[in-house]
Design a protein around this motif. Structure first.
Motif, PDB file in Angstrom:
ATOM      1  N   ARG A 166      20.117   1.297 -36.048  1.00 26.59           N
ATOM      2  CA  ARG A 166      18.525   1.435 -35.917  1.00 26.59           C
ATOM      3  C   ARG A 166      17.828   0.677 -36.918  1.00 26.59           C
ATOM      4  NH1 ARG A 166      18.029   7.754 -35.100  1.00 26.59           N
ATOM      5  NH2 ARG A 166      20.270   7.932 -35.654  1.00 26.59           N
ATOM      6  N   TRP A 167      18.362   0.754 -38.122  1.00 30.18           N
ATOM      7  CA  TRP A 167      17.510   0.066 -39.107  1.00 30.18           C
ATOM      8  C   TRP A 167      17.664  -1.552 -39.087  1.00 30.18           C
ATOM      9  CZ3 TRP A 167      14.347   1.761 -42.519  1.00 30.18           C
ATOM     10  CH2 TRP A 167      14.287   3.028 -42.905  1.00 30.18           C
ATOM     11  N   VAL A 168      19.036  -1.980 -38.722  1.00 34.91           N
ATOM     12  CA  VAL A 168      19.117  -3.277 -38.349  1.00 34.91           C
ATOM     13  C   VAL A 168      18.234  -3.595 -37.204  1.00 34.91           C
ATOM     14  CG1 VAL A 168      20.652  -5.129 -37.690  1.00 34.91           C
ATOM     15  CG2 VAL A 168      21.307  -3.388 -39.353  1.00 34.91           C
ATOM     16  N   LEU A 169      18.162  -3.165 -36.283  1.00 36.79           N
ATOM     17  CA  LEU A 169      17.270  -3.278 -35.265  1.00 36.79           C
ATOM     18  C   LEU A 169      15.884  -3.367 -35.535  1.00 36.79           C
ATOM     19  CD1 LEU A 169      18.720  -1.171 -32.288  1.00 36.79           C
ATOM     20  CD2 LEU A 169      18.639  -3.547 -32.133  1.00 36.79           C
ATOM     21  N   ALA A 170      15.404  -2.463 -36.199  1.00 35.04           N
ATOM     22  CA  ALA A 170      13.939  -2.510 -36.963  1.00 35.04           C
ATOM     23  C   ALA A 170      13.967  -3.725 -37.597  1.00 35.04           C
ATOM     24  CB  ALA A 170      13.853  -1.172 -37.947  1.00 35.04           C
ATOM     25  N   GLY A 171      14.742  -4.052 -38.748  1.00 35.34           N
ATOM     26  CA  GLY A 171      14.650  -5.394 -39.323  1.00 35.34           C
ATOM     27  C   GLY A 171      14.556  -6.562 -38.678  1.00 35.34           C
ATOM     28  N   TYR A 172      15.493  -6.362 -37.425  1.00 36.95           N
ATOM     29  CA  TYR A 172      15.023  -7.504 -36.494  1.00 36.95           C
ATOM     30  C   TYR A 172      13.664  -7.478 -36.006  1.00 36.95           C
ATOM     31  CZ  TYR A 172      19.937  -8.930 -35.641  1.00 36.95           C
ATOM     32  OH  TYR A 172      21.399  -9.477 -35.837  1.00 36.95           O
ATOM     33  N   LEU A 173      13.294  -6.588 -35.539  1.00 34.44           N
ATOM     34  CA  LEU A 173      11.898  -6.588 -34.915  1.00 34.44           C
ATOM     35  C   LEU A 173      10.837  -6.889 -35.964  1.00 34.44           C
ATOM     36  CD1 LEU A 173      11.860  -2.909 -33.033  1.00 34.44           C
ATOM     37  CD2 LEU A 173      11.424  -5.444 -32.158  1.00 34.44           C
ATOM     38  N   ILE A 174      10.776  -6.435 -36.996  1.00 35.24           N
ATOM     39  CA  ILE A 174       9.937  -6.862 -38.075  1.00 35.24           C
ATOM     40  C   ILE A 174       9.862  -8.271 -38.170  1.00 35.24           C
ATOM     41  CG2 ILE A 174       9.478  -6.898 -40.468  1.00 35.24           C
ATOM     42  CD1 ILE A 174      10.401  -3.820 -40.547  1.00 35.24           C
ATOM     43  N   GLY A 175      11.085  -8.798 -38.473  1.00 29.68           N
ATOM     44  CA  GLY A 175      11.396 -10.380 -38.677  1.00 29.68           C
ATOM     45  C   GLY A 175      10.719 -11.374 -37.489  1.00 29.68           C
ATOM     46  N   VAL A 187      12.426 -12.267 -27.967  1.00 30.22           N
ATOM     47  CA  VAL A 187      13.499 -11.762 -28.835  1.00 30.22           C
ATOM     48  C   VAL A 187      12.866 -10.183 -29.170  1.00 30.22           C
ATOM     49  CG1 VAL A 187      14.843 -11.768 -30.820  1.00 30.22           C
ATOM     50  CG2 VAL A 187      14.852 -13.971 -29.726  1.00 30.22           C
ATOM     51  N   ALA A 188      11.902 -10.094 -29.554  1.00 29.01           N
ATOM     52  CA  ALA A 188      11.184  -8.913 -30.296  1.00 29.01           C
ATOM     53  C   ALA A 188      11.283  -7.914 -29.100  1.00 29.01           C
ATOM     54  CB  ALA A 188       9.915  -9.222 -30.685  1.00 29.01           C
TER      55      ALA A 188
END
Length: 141
Positions: free
Chosen positions: A17-26, A68-69
């Protein structure tokens, strides 16, 4: 859709979930940058790059980054694949397109650091994140 989406997110391990959130933010940040560049300068926003292929690619990021987001936000494995492909290409294009400036002024590396680090983050977590998402989807009825 809302309940299913909540289940997709909550079904992921905490690290995923943290990695997915990082992807989303980026990718949301990238979306904003490319959309604002196009709003400000039109299709010639990347005219400083002499290669037409790089100009076309950077313009296309105004569509690819939001896609992607959305896919990552929906916790789709296609989003993880596309995220990796976009970031590998984006990092390569930035380094290739800026190589002349880097030779003249190595301090320009500072401007390439964020995109390079984010690209490394996306690629480093590609396989474990993909496995987690696929495993969770298969486990759900």
């Amino acid at each position: 859709m809302g309940i299913e989406l909540r289940e997709r997110w909550s079904g992921q391990p905490l690290w995923a979930r943290w990695v997915l959130a990082g992807y989303l933010i980026g990718f949301l940040e990238g979306s904003c940058v490319h959309i604002l560049d196009l709003a400000r300068d039109g299709i010639h926003a990347y005219a400083s790059f002499p290669q037409a292929s790089l100009q076309v690619f950077f313009v296309s990021l105004a569509m690819l980054d939001p896609l992607v987001a959305v896919l990552v936000g929906l916790v789709r494995r296609e989003g993880i694949w596309l995220a990796s492909a976009v970031m590998v290409t984006d990092v390569f294009a930035n380094w290739w397109g800026n190589r002349h400036w880097l030779q003249d002024d190595p301090a320009q590396l500072v401007w390439l650091s964020p995109i390079t680090l984010f690209g490394l983050f996306v690629v480093a977590f590609f396989l474990p994140l993909h496995r987690a998402v696929v495993r969770t989807r298969v486990a759900q009825p």
